[in-house]
Design a protein around this motif. Structure first.
Motif, PDB file in Angstrom:
ATOM      1  N   LEU A 157     -41.270  23.008 -21.986  1.00  0.00           N
ATOM      2  CA  LEU A 157     -41.038  24.443 -22.054  1.00  0.00           C
ATOM      3  C   LEU A 157     -41.741  24.988 -23.288  1.00  0.00           C
ATOM      4  O   LEU A 157     -41.415  24.615 -24.427  1.00  0.00           O
ATOM      5  CB  LEU A 157     -39.533  24.727 -22.126  1.00  0.00           C
ATOM      6  CG  LEU A 157     -39.084  26.182 -22.017  1.00  0.00           C
ATOM      7  CD1 LEU A 157     -39.461  26.772 -20.653  1.00  0.00           C
ATOM      8  CD2 LEU A 157     -37.577  26.291 -22.234  1.00  0.00           C
ATOM      9  N   LEU A 210     -40.035  26.408 -14.414  1.00  0.00           N
ATOM     10  CA  LEU A 210     -40.216  25.010 -14.801  1.00  0.00           C
ATOM     11  C   LEU A 210     -39.170  24.120 -14.145  1.00  0.00           C
ATOM     12  O   LEU A 210     -39.482  23.033 -13.635  1.00  0.00           O
ATOM     13  CB  LEU A 210     -40.141  24.875 -16.324  1.00  0.00           C
ATOM     14  CG  LEU A 210     -40.375  23.480 -16.902  1.00  0.00           C
ATOM     15  CD1 LEU A 210     -41.781  22.978 -16.577  1.00  0.00           C
ATOM     16  CD2 LEU A 210     -40.144  23.483 -18.415  1.00  0.00           C
ATOM     17  N   TYR A 211     -37.936  24.584 -14.128  1.00  0.00           N
ATOM     18  CA  TYR A 211     -36.854  23.834 -13.488  1.00  0.00           C
ATOM     19  C   TYR A 211     -37.134  23.639 -12.001  1.00  0.00           C
ATOM     20  O   TYR A 211     -36.957  22.532 -11.460  1.00  0.00           O
ATOM     21  CB  TYR A 211     -35.536  24.588 -13.684  1.00  0.00           C
ATOM     22  CG  TYR A 211     -34.433  24.162 -12.759  1.00  0.00           C
ATOM     23  CD1 TYR A 211     -33.770  22.942 -12.932  1.00  0.00           C
ATOM     24  CD2 TYR A 211     -34.041  24.976 -11.702  1.00  0.00           C
ATOM     25  CE1 TYR A 211     -32.758  22.547 -12.076  1.00  0.00           C
ATOM     26  CE2 TYR A 211     -33.034  24.596 -10.846  1.00  0.00           C
ATOM     27  CZ  TYR A 211     -32.385  23.378 -11.027  1.00  0.00           C
ATOM     28  OH  TYR A 211     -31.393  22.996 -10.168  1.00  0.00           O
ATOM     29  N   SER A 216     -45.043  28.088 -24.815  1.00  0.00           N
ATOM     30  CA  SER A 216     -46.018  29.145 -24.574  1.00  0.00           C
ATOM     31  C   SER A 216     -47.386  28.711 -25.072  1.00  0.00           C
ATOM     32  O   SER A 216     -47.508  28.051 -26.113  1.00  0.00           O
ATOM     33  CB  SER A 216     -45.593  30.424 -25.303  1.00  0.00           C
ATOM     34  OG  SER A 216     -46.626  31.388 -25.270  1.00  0.00           O
ATOM     35  N   GLU A 224     -40.202  21.165 -11.414  1.00  0.00           N
ATOM     36  CA  GLU A 224     -39.850  19.803 -11.803  1.00  0.00           C
ATOM     37  C   GLU A 224     -38.915  19.178 -10.774  1.00  0.00           C
ATOM     38  O   GLU A 224     -39.100  18.021 -10.357  1.00  0.00           O
ATOM     39  CB  GLU A 224     -39.192  19.793 -13.182  1.00  0.00           C
ATOM     40  CG  GLU A 224     -38.836  18.369 -13.645  1.00  0.00           C
ATOM     41  CD  GLU A 224     -37.835  18.337 -14.788  1.00  0.00           C
ATOM     42  OE1 GLU A 224     -37.827  17.331 -15.520  1.00  0.00           O
ATOM     43  OE2 GLU A 224     -37.045  19.291 -14.923  1.00  0.00           O
ATOM     44  N   GLU A 249     -44.927  25.173 -19.168  1.00  0.00           N
ATOM     45  CA  GLU A 249     -44.523  26.447 -18.575  1.00  0.00           C
ATOM     46  C   GLU A 249     -43.612  27.195 -19.534  1.00  0.00           C
ATOM     47  O   GLU A 249     -42.769  26.588 -20.200  1.00  0.00           O
ATOM     48  CB  GLU A 249     -43.809  26.177 -17.237  1.00  0.00           C
ATOM     49  CG  GLU A 249     -43.182  27.371 -16.558  1.00  0.00           C
ATOM     50  CD  GLU A 249     -44.203  28.432 -16.185  1.00  0.00           C
ATOM     51  OE1 GLU A 249     -44.027  29.579 -16.642  1.00  0.00           O
ATOM     52  OE2 GLU A 249     -45.166  28.113 -15.457  1.00  0.00           O
ATOM     53  N   ASN A 250     -43.777  28.541 -19.610  1.00  0.00           N
ATOM     54  CA  ASN A 250     -42.917  29.304 -20.517  1.00  0.00           C
ATOM     55  C   ASN A 250     -41.719  29.932 -19.820  1.00  0.00           C
ATOM     56  O   ASN A 250     -40.850  30.501 -20.462  1.00  0.00           O
ATOM     57  CB  ASN A 250     -43.725  30.396 -21.243  1.00  0.00           C
ATOM     58  CG  ASN A 250     -44.111  31.554 -20.329  1.00  0.00           C
ATOM     59  OD1 ASN A 250     -44.072  31.429 -19.102  1.00  0.00           O
ATOM     60  ND2 ASN A 250     -44.490  32.662 -20.930  1.00  0.00           N
ATOM     61  N   SER A 251     -41.649  29.825 -18.490  1.00  0.00           N
ATOM     62  CA  SER A 251     -40.492  30.324 -17.751  1.00  0.00           C
ATOM     63  C   SER A 251     -39.552  29.157 -17.458  1.00  0.00           C
ATOM     64  O   SER A 251     -39.915  28.217 -16.748  1.00  0.00           O
ATOM     65  CB  SER A 251     -40.930  30.972 -16.432  1.00  0.00           C
ATOM     66  OG  SER A 251     -39.822  31.177 -15.584  1.00  0.00           O
ATOM     67  N   GLU A 252     -38.357  29.234 -18.004  1.00  0.00           N
ATOM     68  CA  GLU A 252     -37.404  28.144 -17.836  1.00  0.00           C
ATOM     69  C   GLU A 252     -37.076  27.902 -16.365  1.00  0.00           C
ATOM     70  O   GLU A 252     -37.056  26.752 -15.894  1.00  0.00           O
ATOM     71  CB  GLU A 252     -36.122  28.465 -18.608  1.00  0.00           C
ATOM     72  CG  GLU A 252     -35.054  27.373 -18.526  1.00  0.00           C
ATOM     73  CD  GLU A 252     -33.761  27.788 -19.206  1.00  0.00           C
ATOM     74  OE1 GLU A 252     -33.081  26.904 -19.738  1.00  0.00           O
ATOM     75  OE2 GLU A 252     -33.441  28.993 -19.194  1.00  0.00           O
ATOM     76  N   PHE A 253     -36.831  28.977 -15.633  1.00  0.00           N
ATOM     77  CA  PHE A 253     -36.444  28.823 -14.232  1.00  0.00           C
ATOM     78  C   PHE A 253     -37.588  28.249 -13.400  1.00  0.00           C
ATOM     79  O   PHE A 253     -37.386  27.352 -12.579  1.00  0.00           O
ATOM     80  CB  PHE A 253     -36.006  30.171 -13.647  1.00  0.00           C
ATOM     81  CG  PHE A 253     -35.594  30.097 -12.204  1.00  0.00           C
ATOM     82  CD1 PHE A 253     -34.423  29.445 -11.836  1.00  0.00           C
ATOM     83  CD2 PHE A 253     -36.388  30.643 -11.208  1.00  0.00           C
ATOM     84  CE1 PHE A 253     -34.039  29.360 -10.501  1.00  0.00           C
ATOM     85  CE2 PHE A 253     -36.019  30.568  -9.873  1.00  0.00           C
ATOM     86  CZ  PHE A 253     -34.833  29.927  -9.524  1.00  0.00           C
TER      87      PHE A 253
END
Length: 619
Positions: A345, A326-327, A347, A330, A320-324
């Motif tokens: 993390l 992905l958090y 692209s 997970e 996933e390229n979006s940190e939030f």
């Protein structure tokens, strides 16, 4: 003092409240008869003989059974409607008439003689005392409790076992007023279930108007999809919120029923017949395998992840390229299942990042859900949309081929069929890229299976109309449509995820699978249904006093009036799953030359040529 007393009475059990009302009526009726004799004779002396006490005692003795039969003790004082005065008038008139008949028989036996004016006085005083006391009590209860008691008026649709349990649970909670049951079973009409009267569906409108109903709860867990749609059509449009209990398979009995009440999902109105997932297909695709999902934090990607972890994969790689995002996914997966979850993390446009994720974790199955999909945004940012959706897909597919991924599934869209916008055209390129890579795998005889799954709109997905409409309804409207005649295909996000996984297992290489979406839905109908399900009414020419407007804003650039799933529906083939079809396989698309040209114009930031190439290659 009055407020404290009213509050104390309000907390008493229902039985004790009825005892208090019956006790008051006995005293009130006895007083009414004594006052009638006193007015007639002009003497207010209390009764002092046995005969006088006997005559006065006959008033409540005759009246109370009549009051019970006419339902005076079933009504809840706090919610007593104004029309209850008519019932009280009927009850006191009948009671006075029966008492006169009793007195007449007594006079014939010489027991007592009653002046003719006494029955008239008795009827008038009794009516004032019985009716006046109830409406005075209602006023006191409302004034004392309105500051802190927020009771909702609720109708329960379904007087079966689940409905009875629900009513008992709501009573224990104490914040709702149950107006009654509605049930299709004619044998229950007019009877009480769990102390609540059961009405026919034809009484619904009258009950809503009489009791100002706030919410209807569907408590028939076994209700068929077709019948549920009919019931919702009956209930909606009256400014009443509609909620439901879950299906029987998900239902927990007893005190947990209240917490299980949920809003009606809009997909329950689409008339789609869902087919349970084939457990063998899902198990063969997932169990014990290392799986990667690109776009794992998006709507489809996250639902795929939730499904996959339930089937015991060896490992789940979240790309996933979006940190939030992905958090969030997970954390959710780690909290619910004991599965090896790896968060990456990165692209899909970064080939090295993709190589490290696939090669470093021995990925065997790859679901490619990462894409820019919002039509107007991609239209306004064409170069970035092409880079991500086209070049990104090329990166992921070619790396998957090189790293020996056994099953590769592209999540496509119905907008890829005869596209009129950049987003749809990039999805068609992605399908052709997967077909090219599948041809390479077949030529090299690697046994790898590359396929694409094409379907329509997913209800509740990020950027779809459903969350937008919900937001607009919550803010009081208006709900905006681009065109009143526009149609779209819809399916639930959970069903889409299940079908994607199963389609991947059915792949023979180079397939484009089509998910059966049911019939197209008018977007205006969707908007109207959502407004009604939320407990509001639509404001239009026919109902100028409605709650929420629907406003047509005009089509956006690249937007189609209707979507298609097939280039040629006559060539679609059936599979072993009734909801999954396979499009006829064409020749390899030969995109290599087009891809080289596209890379050149993208590097030059030439949007005009990029758009031209994008559509020329897929004509």
């Amino acid at each position: 003092m009055t407020s404290t007393l009213v509050t104390l009475v309000g907390t008493l059990p229902r039985l004790w409240k009825r005892v208090i009302i019956v006790g008051f009526d006995i005293l009130a009726l006895a007083f009414a008869l004594w006052a009638s004799f006193s007015l007639r004779y002009g003497s207010w002396a209390p009764p002092n003989t046995f005969e006088q006490f006997m005559v006065i005692g006959t008033a409540p003795l005759v009246a109370i059974p009549i009051f019970v039969r006419l339902g005076l003790y079933r009504a809840v004082i706090r919610y007593l409607p104004e029309r209850a005065l008519w019932t009280i008038l009927q009850a006191t008139t009948l009671a006075a008439g029966c008492w006169v008949l009793l007195v007449f028989l007594s006079a014939m036996s010489g027991f007592v003689t009653v002046p003719r004016s006494v029955p008239i006085l008795y009827w008038a005083i009794a009516t004032m005392l019985i009716g006046g006391s109830r409406f005075l009590a209602k006023r006191l209860l409302w004034s004392a409790g309105s500051a802190h008691i927020k009771n909702r008026q609720i109708l329960v649709y379904g007087a079966g076992e689940a409905g009875a349990q629900l009513v008992n649970a709501l009573r224990r909670q104490g914040s709702e007023r149950i107006v009654g049951f509605i049930d299709d079973n004619a044998s229950l009409h007019g009877h009480d279930v769990a102390g609540i009267r059961v009405f026919a569906p034809s009484h619904f409108k009258k009950l809503v108007e009489q009791y100002s109903v706030d919410e209807v709860i569907l408590s028939v867990p076994t209700l068929s999809a077709a019948r549920k749609k009919e019931v919702i059509a009956l209930v909606s449009g009256h400014g009443v919120k509609i909620t439901t209990l879950p299906p029987m398979s998900e239902l927990v009995s007893g005190k947990y029923l209240v917490s299980q009440i949920r809003e009606i999902e809009i997909d329950e109105l689409l008339g789609r017949s869902s087919v349970p997932a084939d457990p063998e297909l899902v198990r063969e695709m997932v169990e014990g395998r290392s799986i990667m999902v690109t776009g794992a934090g998006g709507s489809i990607g996250s639902e795929l992840c939730r499904l996959i972890v339930r089937w015991a994969p060896q490992r789940l790689v979240l790309f996933e390229n979006s940190e939030f995002a992905l958090y969030q996914i997970e954390r959710e997966l780690r909290a619910t299942k004991d599965v090896a979850v790896v968060a990456v993390l990165g692209s899909i446009t970064d080939q090295r990042s993709v190589e490290n994720a696939i090669g470093g974790h021995g990925v065997q199955v790859l679901f490619h859900a990462a894409a820019y999909k919002h039509v107007p945004l991609v239209e306004a940012n064409a170069l970035e949309g092409i880079r991500n959706n086209v070049l990104g897909t090329r990166n992921v597919a070619t790396v998957a081929l090189a790293k020996g991924v056994e099953n590769f599934v592209l999540i496509s869209s119905d907008k890829a069929v005869r596209p009129t916008n950049v987003m749809g055209a990039t999805k068609r390129w992605a399908e052709l890229i997967v077909r090219d890579v599948a041809a390479m795998a077949a030529e090299r005889q690697t046994g790898q299976k590359f396929s694409a799954v094409r379907f329509g709109n997913v209800l509740g997905s990020n950027g779809s109309v459903v969350p937008l409409f919900k937001e607009q309804i919550a803010s009081g409207g208006p709900v905006t449509l681009t065109d009143a005649g526009m149609t779209r295909y819809f399916m639930s996000i959970h069903e889409a995820a299940e079908l994607i996984v199963q389609a991947g297992r059915l792949s023979e290489g180079g397939d484009v699978f089509l998910l059966e979406m049911g019939g197209p839905v008018l977007i205006r109908d969707l908007a109207e249904n959502m407004i009604r399900l939320a407990g509001f009414t639509v404001r239009d020419e026919a109902n100028r006093d409605g709650d929420i407007d629907i406003v047509v804003t005009g089509k956006r650039p690249g937007e189609k009036m209707y979507e298609e799933l097939f280039y040629d529906d006559a060539t679609a083939e059936k599979t072993r799953h009734p909801k999954i079809m396979r499009a006829a396989q064409g020749e390899s698309a030969g995109l290599a030359d087009w891809m080289a040209q596209m890379r050149t114009v993208l590097d030059a930031e030439n949007e005009t040529d990029a758009r031209r190439l994008l559509f020329e290659a897929i004509r």
